[in-house]
Design a protein around this motif. Structure first.
Motif, mmCIF file in Angstrom:
data_model
loop_
_atom_site.group_PDB
_atom_site.id
_atom_site.type_symbol
_atom_site.label_atom_id
_atom_site.label_comp_id
_atom_site.label_asym_id
_atom_site.label_seq_id
_atom_site.Cartn_x
_atom_site.Cartn_y
_atom_site.Cartn_z
ATOM 1 N N HIS A 207 11.892 -0.968 -0.483
ATOM 2 C CA HIS A 207 11.020 -1.085 -1.655
ATOM 3 C C HIS A 207 9.527 -1.235 -1.310
ATOM 4 O O HIS A 207 8.673 -0.614 -1.947
ATOM 5 C CB HIS A 207 11.451 -2.276 -2.513
ATOM 6 C CG HIS A 207 12.827 -2.159 -3.070
ATOM 7 N ND1 HIS A 207 13.129 -1.349 -4.147
ATOM 8 C CD2 HIS A 207 14.002 -2.747 -2.693
ATOM 9 C CE1 HIS A 207 14.421 -1.448 -4.438
ATOM 10 N NE2 HIS A 207 14.974 -2.286 -3.561
ATOM 11 N N LEU A 208 9.228 -2.084 -0.325
ATOM 12 C CA LEU A 208 7.828 -2.418 -0.070
ATOM 13 C C LEU A 208 7.109 -1.331 0.731
ATOM 14 O O LEU A 208 5.941 -1.010 0.430
ATOM 15 C CB LEU A 208 7.719 -3.759 0.664
ATOM 16 C CG LEU A 208 6.296 -4.288 0.887
ATOM 17 C CD1 LEU A 208 5.579 -4.489 -0.447
ATOM 18 C CD2 LEU A 208 6.330 -5.600 1.673
ATOM 19 N N ARG A 214 1.953 4.286 -0.835
ATOM 20 C CA ARG A 214 1.348 4.863 -2.037
ATOM 21 C C ARG A 214 0.006 4.204 -2.361
ATOM 22 O O ARG A 214 -0.972 4.885 -2.693
ATOM 23 C CB ARG A 214 2.311 4.730 -3.218
ATOM 24 C CG ARG A 214 1.760 5.309 -4.521
ATOM 25 C CD ARG A 214 2.846 5.415 -5.589
ATOM 26 N NE ARG A 214 3.471 4.143 -5.879
ATOM 27 C CZ ARG A 214 2.946 3.226 -6.706
ATOM 28 N NH1 ARG A 214 1.761 3.447 -7.273
ATOM 29 N NH2 ARG A 214 3.590 2.100 -6.950
ATOM 30 N N LEU A 215 -0.033 2.881 -2.280
ATOM 31 C CA LEU A 215 -1.253 2.163 -2.649
ATOM 32 C C LEU A 215 -2.398 2.433 -1.673
ATOM 33 O O LEU A 215 -3.573 2.412 -2.065
ATOM 34 C CB LEU A 215 -0.970 0.660 -2.732
ATOM 35 C CG LEU A 215 -0.074 0.197 -3.880
ATOM 36 C CD1 LEU A 215 0.177 -1.306 -3.801
ATOM 37 C CD2 LEU A 215 -0.676 0.548 -5.233
ATOM 38 N N TYR A 216 -2.067 2.656 -0.394
ATOM 39 C CA TYR A 216 -3.102 2.896 0.607
ATOM 40 C C TYR A 216 -3.158 4.366 1.023
ATOM 41 O O TYR A 216 -3.644 4.688 2.109
ATOM 42 C CB TYR A 216 -2.864 2.011 1.825
ATOM 43 C CG TYR A 216 -2.982 0.532 1.525
ATOM 44 C CD1 TYR A 216 -4.204 -0.041 1.201
ATOM 45 C CD2 TYR A 216 -1.861 -0.293 1.559
ATOM 46 C CE1 TYR A 216 -4.316 -1.392 0.925
ATOM 47 C CE2 TYR A 216 -1.954 -1.646 1.293
ATOM 48 C CZ TYR A 216 -3.182 -2.190 0.967
ATOM 49 O OH TYR A 216 -3.288 -3.525 0.688
ATOM 50 N N GLN A 219 -5.790 6.405 3.376
ATOM 51 C CA GLN A 219 -6.520 5.459 4.223
ATOM 52 C C GLN A 219 -5.653 5.174 5.455
ATOM 53 O O GLN A 219 -4.951 4.162 5.497
ATOM 54 C CB GLN A 219 -6.813 4.157 3.469
ATOM 55 C CG GLN A 219 -7.522 4.347 2.140
ATOM 56 C CD GLN A 219 -7.676 3.043 1.396
ATOM 57 O OE1 GLN A 219 -8.344 2.117 1.855
ATOM 58 N NE2 GLN A 219 -7.057 2.953 0.226
ATOM 59 N N LYS A 220 -5.703 6.075 6.415
ATOM 60 C CA LYS A 220 -4.793 5.966 7.556
ATOM 61 C C LYS A 220 -4.884 4.629 8.283
ATOM 62 O O LYS A 220 -3.847 4.019 8.583
ATOM 63 C CB LYS A 220 -5.039 7.122 8.531
ATOM 64 C CG LYS A 220 -4.013 7.174 9.652
ATOM 65 C CD LYS A 220 -4.200 8.402 10.526
ATOM 66 C CE LYS A 220 -3.148 8.429 11.630
ATOM 67 N NZ LYS A 220 -3.309 9.618 12.503
ATOM 68 N N PRO A 221 -6.085 4.117 8.604
ATOM 69 C CA PRO A 221 -6.142 2.808 9.268
ATOM 70 C C PRO A 221 -5.519 1.700 8.405
ATOM 71 O O PRO A 221 -4.834 0.822 8.928
ATOM 72 C CB PRO A 221 -7.644 2.576 9.478
ATOM 73 C CG PRO A 221 -8.241 3.942 9.469
ATOM 74 C CD PRO A 221 -7.421 4.726 8.487
ATOM 75 N N ALA A 222 -5.760 1.762 7.092
ATOM 76 C CA ALA A 222 -5.209 0.744 6.200
ATOM 77 C C ALA A 222 -3.686 0.823 6.158
ATOM 78 O O ALA A 222 -3.002 -0.206 6.165
ATOM 79 C CB ALA A 222 -5.790 0.904 4.797
#
Length: 282
Positions: A207-208, A214-216, A219-222
């Motif tokens: 799930h997480l 999706r949320l990041y 933003q590859k580093p993120a």
């Protein structure tokens, strides 16, 4: 505790959200009584005048013992905690041994009050009040409670605060503290993912991880960092399971206190991050 801060007043070392600091009416009442045992009307009157000078707040009817519990009730919490240091330093005697004896008795009484009323403070040998673990640990608690202060997280907050109550016991119940911190994290996780059966490494991956991706997105580093944090959460979950009592298995012994404190600190970070992800996803 740093030697450079020993004997310093609480408010000169810590200034956190005052409404989130541990407080107790019974603690205040008992401190007021403890102060009245130090001397007669003249001593109490002089002490009241000294407190007015040190704190900048009025102290009325200080010479009367019956007024002291009410005087302490009206103080701001920072002044209540500073009061122990101020009183300790005000105690005087021409005989060095008697002076040390009087001060030690006062500190002993205050320590006993803190312990029995289960407030998270300790007192050093020079009358300085500190948090019972350390300022960073308390800062984690304060920050986390602020993060989960909305109505949506009421159950999470209740379970999280229970963990600290278990640590306040004498002796500390580290096992229950660890379990409550796990339950708080699981409560938040299942609030975020209603289809999740429990908080486990497999459910986090299911799930997480997709939510984080999706949320990041873009933003590859993120994303790389967030996935490391997800992995850390999985390890934390697996570690906590060593102290969860499964039906048919033997009840685990108490974990070392330092491990429970570390696990609770980690739980605080996980909860704050999950709550932020929940907000971002809403």
């Amino acid at each position: 505790m740093s030697a450079t801060t020993e004997g310093m007043r609480f408010s000169h070392v810590y200034l956190l959200q005052p409404e989130l600091l541990p407080d107790s009416k019974r603690m205040r009442h008992r401190l007021g009584i403890a102060i009245t045992s130090l001397g007669g009307p003249d001593f109490l009157q002089q002490l009241g005048q000294h407190i007015e000078r040190e704190h900048g707040i009025p102290v009325h009817n200080a010479r009367y013992k019956d007024y002291w519990p009410n005087i302490v009730q009206k103080f701001e919490l920072r002044d209540v905690l500073d009061l122990i240091t101020v009183v300790f330093n005000f105690i005087s005697d021409t005989n060095r041994e008697r002076l040390q004896h009087k001060r030690n008795n006062f500190i002993f009484s205050c320590r006993r009050i803190f312990e029995e009323e289960q407030v998270r403070y300790k007192i050093d040998d020079r009358g300085g009040v500190r948090f019972s673990v350390d300022v960073e640990f308390e800062a984690h608690r304060t920050s986390t409670i602020l993060t989960i202060s909305s109505k949506r997280y009421t159950a999470v907050r209740t379970l999280y605060e229970e963990a600290y109550l278990h640590l306040d016991k004498s002796p500390p119940d580290a096992k229950s503290a660890l379990r409550s911190s796990f339950n708080a994290t699981e409560c938040l996780f299942r609030l975020m993912f209603s289809n999740a059966h429990q908080l486990s490494a497999s459910e986090v991956q299911k799930h997480l991880e997709p939510l984080v991706n999706r949320l990041y997105d873009g933003q590859k580093p993120a994303i790389n960092l967030a996935q490391k944090l997800v992995a850390s959460l999985k390890d934390w979950i697996d570690g906590a399971h060593f102290y969860r009592h499964e039906p048919g298995s033997e009840e685990p012994v108490q974990p070392p206190l330092e491990l429970a404190i570390y696990m609770l600190s980690e739980a605080s970070g996980h909860i704050r991050w999950l709550a932020k992800l929940d907000e971002m996803n809403s």
